[in-house]
Design an enzyme around this catalytic site. Structure first.
Site, short mmCIF file in Angstrom:
data_model
loop_
_atom_site.label_atom_id
_atom_site.label_comp_id
_atom_site.label_asym_id
_atom_site.label_seq_id
_atom_site.Cartn_x
_atom_site.Cartn_y
_atom_site.Cartn_z
N HIS A 137 40.30 49.66 28.35
CA HIS A 137 39.38 48.55 28.10
C HIS A 137 38.62 48.73 26.78
CE1 HIS A 137 39.18 46.99 32.51
NE2 HIS A 137 40.42 47.19 32.09
N GLU A 158 35.49 48.43 25.93
CA GLU A 158 34.25 49.22 25.94
C GLU A 158 34.58 50.71 25.97
OE1 GLU A 158 35.31 46.85 27.97
OE2 GLU A 158 33.69 45.95 29.11
N CYS A 165 33.63 45.77 33.32
CA CYS A 165 34.11 46.05 34.68
C CYS A 165 33.35 47.26 35.23
CB CYS A 165 35.61 46.31 34.67
SG CYS A 165 36.05 47.93 34.02
N CYS A 221 34.06 50.58 33.24
CA CYS A 221 33.38 50.64 31.95
C CYS A 221 31.87 50.74 32.15
CB CYS A 221 33.73 49.43 31.10
SG CYS A 221 35.44 49.47 30.52
N1 LIG Z 1 35.15 44.19 30.33
C1 LIG Z 1 36.49 44.19 30.20
C2 LIG Z 1 37.28 43.54 31.12
C3 LIG Z 1 38.64 43.51 30.93
N2 LIG Z 1 39.18 44.13 29.86
C4 LIG Z 1 40.61 44.00 29.61
C5 LIG Z 1 41.60 44.56 30.55
C6 LIG Z 1 42.77 43.62 30.42
O1 LIG Z 1 43.52 43.92 29.22
C7 LIG Z 1 42.09 42.29 30.22
C8 LIG Z 1 41.83 41.55 31.52
O2 LIG Z 1 43.01 40.93 31.89
P1 LIG Z 1 43.05 39.64 32.85
O3 LIG Z 1 42.90 40.14 34.24
O4 LIG Z 1 41.93 38.73 32.44
O5 LIG Z 1 44.40 39.04 32.56
O6 LIG Z 1 40.87 42.60 29.61
C9 LIG Z 1 38.38 44.78 28.96
O7 LIG Z 1 38.87 45.33 27.94
N3 LIG Z 1 37.06 44.83 29.16
ZN LIG Z 2 36.42 47.92 31.84
#
Ligand SMILES: Nc1ccn([C@H]2C[C@H](O)[C@@H](COP(=O)(O)O)O2)c(=O)n1
Ligand SMILES: [Zn+2]
Length: 159
Positions: A77, A79, A103, A106
């Protein structure tokens, strides 16, 4: 005469998070993060991507299917990448600008690294348990969070 339409600090750092997100290979959700200290110095940036050495072209980017064939077990992710990209020591008291609310995993990393404020843009998974858990942990740990307030300013980049 002094310019009046210059970027605020919040716009500047969220702009950098948005630009960083454009490096992501995830075709559904691109996330960018920018870590800043209390003197408004940028400490680190990151975006969501596969771990170093795991070839983007050989990894799955799917959202659905067998768990091992989706991106979720693998993608790092934004962060977390920003935290791990920081080579300078303590992140105590820093703030994180992120284009999507963190999330739960993170959130733990943000808390444990000593950061004190989260400024986020989207909260599209607000109803998911992971986001509820993030907010519960932030509240307990004294990490404040607020949504970025867009001023509808457009910046064009011709690259
Ligand atoms: N705070 C976050 C939340 C999600 N991510 C990333 C992880 C995945 O690459 C994407 C989420 O995928 P989705 O379920 O929307 O198709 O975003 C992050 O980097 N930081
Ligand atoms: Zn995360």
């Amino acid at each position: 005469m002094k310019r009046t339409d210059y970027l605020s600090w919040d716009q500047y750092f969220m702009g950098i998070a948005l630009l960083s997100a454009q490096r992501s290979k995830d075709d559904h959700t691109q996330v960018g993060a920018c870590l800043v200290n209390d003197q408004n110095k940028i400490l680190s940036v990151g975006y969501n991507g596969m771990p170093t050495g795991c070839n983007d072209d050989d990894m799955p980017w799917e959202r659905d299917g067998e768990p091992l064939d989706t991106k979720y077990f693998y993608v790092c992710h934004a962060e977390l990448n920003a935290i791990l990209n920081y080579g300078g020591g303590s992140l105590d008291g820093a703030r994180v600008y992120v284009t999507l609310f963190p999330c739960n995993e993170c959130a733990k990393a943000i808390i444990q690294s000593g950061m004190k404020e989260v400024i986020y843009m989207q909260d599209k998974y607000a109803d998911d348990d992971m986001t509820v858990a993030s907010k519960k942990m932030f509240d307990m740990a004294g990490v404040t969070y607020r949504q970025f307030e867009p001023k509808d300013q457009t910046i064009e980049l011709h690259l």
